[in-house]
Enzyme design. Structure first.
Site, PDB file in Angstrom:
ATOM      1  N   GLY A  30     -19.507  89.254  47.691  1.00 58.05           N
ATOM      2  CA  GLY A  30     -19.253  87.814  47.164  1.00 58.05           C
ATOM      3  C   GLY A  30     -20.226  87.167  48.293  1.00 58.05           C
ATOM      4  O   GLY A  30     -20.782  87.671  49.277  1.00 58.05           O
ATOM      5  N   LEU A  69     -19.330  84.963  50.645  1.00 55.81           N
ATOM      6  CA  LEU A  69     -18.953  85.386  52.378  1.00 55.81           C
ATOM      7  C   LEU A  69     -19.067  86.900  52.554  1.00 55.81           C
ATOM      8  O   LEU A  69     -19.522  86.962  53.816  1.00 55.81           O
ATOM      9  CB  LEU A  69     -17.790  84.864  52.614  1.00 55.81           C
ATOM     10  CG  LEU A  69     -16.924  84.990  53.896  1.00 55.81           C
ATOM     11  CD1 LEU A  69     -18.104  84.523  54.826  1.00 55.81           C
ATOM     12  CD2 LEU A  69     -15.534  84.599  54.003  1.00 55.81           C
ATOM     13  N   THR A  84     -11.541  83.316  42.843  1.00 51.43           N
ATOM     14  CA  THR A  84     -12.157  82.291  43.433  1.00 51.43           C
ATOM     15  C   THR A  84     -12.553  81.101  42.042  1.00 51.43           C
ATOM     16  O   THR A  84     -12.994  80.114  42.398  1.00 51.43           O
ATOM     17  CB  THR A  84     -13.436  82.256  44.348  1.00 51.43           C
ATOM     18  OG1 THR A  84     -14.248  82.820  43.521  1.00 51.43           O
ATOM     19  CG2 THR A  84     -13.051  82.904  45.340  1.00 51.43           C
ATOM     20  N   TYR A 137      -4.843  78.184  41.829  1.00 54.10           N
ATOM     21  CA  TYR A 137      -5.552  78.774  42.888  1.00 54.10           C
ATOM     22  C   TYR A 137      -5.072  78.491  44.272  1.00 54.10           C
ATOM     23  O   TYR A 137      -4.925  79.323  45.053  1.00 54.10           O
ATOM     24  CB  TYR A 137      -7.092  78.350  42.810  1.00 54.10           C
ATOM     25  CG  TYR A 137      -7.957  78.739  43.872  1.00 54.10           C
ATOM     26  CD1 TYR A 137      -8.315  79.814  44.316  1.00 54.10           C
ATOM     27  CD2 TYR A 137      -8.343  77.660  44.986  1.00 54.10           C
ATOM     28  CE1 TYR A 137      -9.113  80.153  45.291  1.00 54.10           C
ATOM     29  CE2 TYR A 137      -9.282  78.046  45.982  1.00 54.10           C
ATOM     30  CZ  TYR A 137      -9.588  79.186  46.231  1.00 54.10           C
ATOM     31  OH  TYR A 137     -10.388  79.575  47.264  1.00 54.10           O
TER      32      TYR A 137
HETATM   33  N1  LIG Z   1     -16.584  79.044  48.225  1.00 55.87           N
HETATM   34  C1  LIG Z   1     -15.675  78.183  48.853  1.00 55.87           C
HETATM   35  O1  LIG Z   1     -16.038  77.024  48.818  1.00 55.87           O
HETATM   36  C2  LIG Z   1     -14.460  78.274  49.718  1.00 55.87           C
HETATM   37  C3  LIG Z   1     -13.528  77.282  50.149  1.00 55.87           C
HETATM   38  C4  LIG Z   1     -12.545  77.679  50.754  1.00 55.87           C
HETATM   39  C5  LIG Z   1     -12.043  78.736  50.792  1.00 55.87           C
HETATM   40  N2  LIG Z   1     -12.764  79.989  50.271  1.00 55.87           N
HETATM   41  C6  LIG Z   1     -12.442  81.045  50.325  1.00 55.87           C
HETATM   42  O2  LIG Z   1     -13.424  82.105  51.248  1.00 55.87           O
HETATM   43  C7  LIG Z   1     -13.204  83.367  50.591  1.00 55.87           C
HETATM   44  C8  LIG Z   1     -14.633  84.155  50.094  1.00 55.87           C
HETATM   45  O3  LIG Z   1     -14.890  83.265  48.974  1.00 55.87           O
HETATM   46  P1  LIG Z   1     -16.593  83.184  48.370  1.00 55.87           P
HETATM   47  O4  LIG Z   1     -16.861  81.968  48.435  1.00 55.87           O
HETATM   48  O5  LIG Z   1     -17.523  84.434  49.210  1.00 55.87           O
HETATM   49  O6  LIG Z   1     -16.189  83.439  46.815  1.00 55.87           O
HETATM   50  P2  LIG Z   1     -16.739  84.480  45.937  1.00 55.87           P
HETATM   51  O7  LIG Z   1     -18.325  84.549  46.111  1.00 55.87           O
HETATM   52  O8  LIG Z   1     -16.354  84.583  44.697  1.00 55.87           O
HETATM   53  O9  LIG Z   1     -16.421  85.991  46.605  1.00 55.87           O
HETATM   54  C9  LIG Z   1     -15.289  86.595  46.161  1.00 55.87           C
HETATM   55  C10 LIG Z   1     -15.500  87.977  45.975  1.00 55.87           C
HETATM   56  O10 LIG Z   1     -14.172  88.781  45.699  1.00 55.87           O
HETATM   57  C11 LIG Z   1     -14.239  89.622  44.682  1.00 55.87           C
HETATM   58  N3  LIG Z   1     -13.124  89.732  44.059  1.00 55.87           N
HETATM   59  C12 LIG Z   1     -12.338  89.035  42.857  1.00 55.87           C
HETATM   60  N4  LIG Z   1     -11.421  89.786  42.541  1.00 55.87           N
HETATM   61  C13 LIG Z   1     -11.493  90.790  43.095  1.00 55.87           C
HETATM   62  C14 LIG Z   1     -10.511  92.019  42.926  1.00 55.87           C
HETATM   63  N5  LIG Z   1      -9.470  91.920  42.227  1.00 55.87           N
HETATM   64  N6  LIG Z   1     -10.637  92.960  43.860  1.00 55.87           N
HETATM   65  C15 LIG Z   1     -11.566  93.071  44.867  1.00 55.87           C
HETATM   66  N7  LIG Z   1     -12.327  91.926  44.948  1.00 55.87           N
HETATM   67  C16 LIG Z   1     -12.375  90.841  44.115  1.00 55.87           C
HETATM   68  C17 LIG Z   1     -15.311  89.087  43.913  1.00 55.87           C
HETATM   69  O11 LIG Z   1     -15.933  89.902  43.078  1.00 55.87           O
HETATM   70  P3  LIG Z   1     -16.504  89.448  41.570  1.00 55.87           P
HETATM   71  O12 LIG Z   1     -17.762  88.877  42.046  1.00 55.87           O
HETATM   72  O13 LIG Z   1     -16.672  90.768  40.891  1.00 55.87           O
HETATM   73  O14 LIG Z   1     -15.563  88.836  40.847  1.00 55.87           O
HETATM   74  C18 LIG Z   1     -16.153  88.388  44.788  1.00 55.87           C
HETATM   75  O15 LIG Z   1     -17.149  89.153  45.393  1.00 55.87           O
HETATM   76  C19 LIG Z   1     -12.281  83.331  49.724  1.00 55.87           C
HETATM   77  O16 LIG Z   1     -11.037  83.910  50.512  1.00 55.87           O
HETATM   78  C20 LIG Z   1     -12.074  82.023  49.253  1.00 55.87           C
HETATM   79  O17 LIG Z   1     -10.832  81.801  48.689  1.00 55.87           O
HETATM   80  C21 LIG Z   1     -14.077  79.753  49.690  1.00 55.87           C
END
Ligand SMILES: NC(=O)c1ccc[n+]([C@@H]2O[C@H](COP(=O)([O-])OP(=O)(O)OC[C@H]3O[C@@H](n4cnc5c(N)ncnc54)[C@H](OP(=O)(O)O)[C@@H]3O)[C@@H](O)[C@H]2O)c1
Length: 291
Positions: free
Chosen positions: A12, A14, A71, A133
């Site tokens: 992902g 992060l 997400t 969410y």
């Molecule tokens: N992005 C933001 O603005 C933001 C803001 C606040 C908090 N956060 C938090 O930051 C963290 C990282 O988010 P990010 O921005 O890196 O999001 P992201 O790019 O969507 O990464 C999330 C990863 O989790 C994977 N995932 C989804 N379902 C899964 C499952 N069942 N088993 C294993 N892996 C799974 C996804 O894989 P796939 O690609 O295959 O779906 C993706 O690689 C999360 O906890 C999110 O809630 C993000």
């Protein structure tokens, strides 16, 4: 002292940034698991994988950083069961398996709040999510706390960076095309460069001694999405006049967005963790890294 790291959600936005940070630590051992290697909806696999990692690493220190999450904020409105398993239950399984054996650094979100505040949310502000969410992420926070191990939940917000598609990369593409864009001016938050976030999470993970159970980590300062879009255009030398303000009401989405997403980072600072740079300064550096 060497550290063994396990990163979930390793492909992902992060997760990839975490791997970049950890690649600069040759003495440490890094295990990176994307969804294909560890599906967080599979409780048996989650428990077995964490146990096997802990049995195998034998390091002075072991840290699991959970960067995996459901997400898709709008999709979660009609798929709350899956979001709840991934974001609500799985963090608890990770916390139970690491308790007493490793530190867990779990990532959460501003969406656990209702977004009606006018001052930065302190870590102990009441959670009141308004979306599926947000509810699922709030459940994950509770599950981690209930496991009672050496775990910290780090809430962040408005994350962007070079890995993955996000608001800043979208605006950068519009700016590069010289295209006009209309952006909401009534949602305010703190843009967070994923490189800074990843470095902060690693610092929290390897910190000797206890880490507070609940932390906020974002870029410093606050701006609206409109202001952020203008800043991206300015950074790229595009005409910021092409960015015009609009309202949330003009862009209805399935999941409500918090109007106020600013998180108070004072507990992070008081814990002696590295201070976050101002969001605009981070953006200036970040745009140079965007492809
Ligand atoms: N992005 C933001 O603005 C933001 C803001 C606040 C908090 N956060 C938090 O930051 C963290 C990282 O988010 P990010 O921005 O890196 O999001 P992201 O790019 O969507 O990464 C999330 C990863 O989790 C994977 N995932 C989804 N379902 C899964 C499952 N069942 N088993 C294993 N892996 C799974 C996804 O894989 P796939 O690609 O295959 O779906 C993706 O690689 C999360 O906890 C999110 O809630 C993000």
């Amino acid at each position: 002292m060497s550290t063994a790291w396990l990163v979930t959600g390793a492909r992902g936005q992060l997760g990839r940034e975490l791997l970049d940070v950890l690649a600069g630590r040759p003495g440490d051992r890094v295990t990176a698991l994307g969804r294909a290697e560890l599906d967080l909806t599979d409780e048996t696999a989650v428990r077995r994988t964490v146990r096997a990692w802990l049995d195998a690493v034998g390091a002075d220190r072991a840290v699991l950083v959970n960067a995996a999450a459901y997400t898709a904020v709008d999709a979660a409105e009609t798929d709350e069961d899956t979001a709840t398993v991934v974001n609500g239950h799985a963090p608890g399984w990770l916390a139970q398996e690491t308790a007493g054996r490793a530190r867990l650094v779990h990532v959460s979100t501003d969406y656990v709040f209702d977004g009606t505040a006018t001052e930065p949310y302190p870590v102990d502000a009441p959670v009141a999510p308004r979306s599926a969410y947000g509810r699922s992420k709030a459940a994950g926070e509770r599950a981690v706390a209930a496991a009672g191990g050496d775990a910290t939940v780090v809430r962040t917000a408005w994350v962007y960076g070079r890995h993955g598609r996000n608001f800043v990369t979208t605006m950068a593409a519009r700016a590069a095309a010289g295209a006009p864009v209309s952006v909401v001016d009534d949602q305010v938050g703190s843009p967070t460069w994923s490189a800074d976030l990843a470095a902060g999470l690693v610092a929290a993970g390897e910190r000797a001694g206890p880490v507070p159970p609940l932390l906020h980590l974002t870029g410093a300062g606050a701006v609206s999405w409109f202001g952020l879009a203008r800043a991206v255009y300015e950074e790229l030398g595009a005409d910021a006049g092409l960015v015009s303000p609009t309202t949330t009401a003009a862009f209805p989405r399935p999941a409500p967005r918090p109007a106020w997403s600013v998180l108070d980072g004072s507990v992070w600072l008081a814990a002696g963790l590295p201070p976050q740079r101002p969001w605009r300064e981070a953006l200036t550096r970040a745009v140079r890294t965007l492809g």
